[in-house]
Design an enzyme around this catalytic site. Structure first.
Site, PDB file in Angstrom:
ATOM      1  N   HIS A 153     -15.548  -2.417   6.965  1.00 38.00           N
ATOM      2  CA  HIS A 153     -15.920  -3.225   8.128  1.00 38.00           C
ATOM      3  C   HIS A 153     -14.959  -2.959   9.279  1.00 38.00           C
ATOM      4  O   HIS A 153     -13.943  -2.278   9.107  1.00 38.00           O
ATOM      5  CB  HIS A 153     -15.933  -4.723   7.791  1.00 38.00           C
ATOM      6  N   HIS A 213      -9.077  -3.853  13.998  1.00 38.16           N
ATOM      7  CA  HIS A 213      -8.779  -3.025  12.827  1.00 38.16           C
ATOM      8  C   HIS A 213     -10.057  -2.431  12.244  1.00 38.16           C
ATOM      9  O   HIS A 213     -11.157  -2.927  12.476  1.00 38.16           O
ATOM     10  CB  HIS A 213      -8.034  -3.824  11.743  1.00 38.16           C
ATOM     11  N   TYR A 254      -2.190  -4.805   5.988  1.00 35.94           N
ATOM     12  CA  TYR A 254      -2.473  -4.138   7.259  1.00 35.94           C
ATOM     13  C   TYR A 254      -1.352  -3.172   7.602  1.00 35.94           C
ATOM     14  O   TYR A 254      -0.164  -3.456   7.359  1.00 35.94           O
ATOM     15  CB  TYR A 254      -2.592  -5.166   8.393  1.00 35.94           C
TER      16      TYR A 254
END
Length: 306
Positions: A153, A213, A254
């Site tokens: 995604h 992101h 992340y």
């Protein structure tokens, strides 16, 4: 079949400032497989368990960020129907001819109200996942790096979140699975075209066309921890985690590619079905929605985008 003919995110195209460094990052740290290079200098990659030719495209530019995100639809008739629906919604479309991307059919491109460029396509060459489809194994040999199973995604920023949510909901058939909202107005919306908890997320903050992101799916929490180990071992720029989101219930770490595009290694999340009630977080619970363990916001996590 998807709710309105959109099956999944199919590819993401990024700008990077040092192509050679980016290729090293996405092959050695992420462990993606390079599948081709074209005359425009773009480099194509896939995750190991994806069967289509590519899911990531890199090109060198003077600034980092998102070029466009492509969604795969079920067939060419659906592509025409959805293109007409986008036009009727009041957004112009552009036709990109077959072959402009390696191994890819024609695409329909448009700009969402939040400023990002999206495209739809129906066909892409199938190259397989390194195993047979009769009596397959569980994974091919010699995987590198984090080795995610798929591109999962993206999360993007823009002021007109209501407009983008309406486009994706009313025309493309996505559903809002979770939101951060107040008195009926979205601050953030997680949307699915499949049984995943989200295929795209919109955040209503300034920064038209901005990317927060891109996420790659790994199979377990232990794979997230292993990704964090690899990030440290390779001196990759770390951002946040490992931790858990309240929204989506996903587990995550992340980090950044060498140009500053934020990557996520993501797992978990619940299954989404069309009859499941959407979940809402109130603004006062935003820290818990983002980081369920820490219950704190980090300014850099919210403000650093490309």
């Amino acid at each position: 079949m998807s709710m309105n003919g959109v099956m999944r995110p199919g590819h993401v195209a990024l700008r990077v400032m040092d192509l050679q460094a980016a290729v090293r990052h996405y092959t050695e740290v992420l462990g993606l497989l390079e599948t081709g290079r074209d005359a425009q200098g773009r480099v194509y990659f896939k995750c190991w368990d994806e069967h289509d030719h590519h899911s990531l495209v890199l090109r060198e530019a003077d600034h980092a960020g998102l070029d466009y995100l492509g969604f795969k639809v079920v067939d060419e008739a659906t592509l025409d129907r959805l293109a007409a629906g986008i036009e009727a919604f009041g957004i112009a479309t552009e036709s990109v001819p077959a072959g402009e991307h390696l191994a890819t059919g024609r695409r329909v491109r448009f700009t969402a109200p939040t400023g990002q460029v999206f495209e739809l396509y129906a066909t892409k060459d199938v190259v397989g996942n390194g195993m047979p489809t009769v009596n397959p194994g569980i994974q091919p040999a010699n995987l590198k790096g984090i080795a995610p199973v798929r591109f999962d995604h993206v999360l993007v920023y823009g002021a007109d979140i209501e407009g983008s949510v309406a486009l994706f909901r009313d025309v493309l058939g996505f559903q809002v699975t979770e939101s951060v909202s107040d008195q009926g107005k979205y601050m953030a919306a997680f949307m699915s075209c499949s049984t995943k908890v989200h295929d795209i997320a919109f955040v209503g903050l300034p920064g038209e066309g901005k990317l927060h992101h891109i996420a790659f799916y790994v199979e377990s929490w232990s794979d997230v921890l292993r990704a964090a180990d690899l990030i440290s071992m390779t001196e990759t720029s770390h951002d946040l985690g490992p931790t858990r989101h309240g929204a989506t219930r996903g587990q995550t770490v992340y980090f950044f590619d060498p140009s500053g595009n934020r990557n996520e290694a993501f797992t978990g999340g619940y299954m989404w079905y069309p009859d499941r009630p959407p979940l809402q977080w109130t603004p006062d619970q935003l820290p818990r929605a983002l980081f369920f363990h820490e219950k704190k916001l980090r300014e850099e996590f919210m403000s650093v985008v490309t």
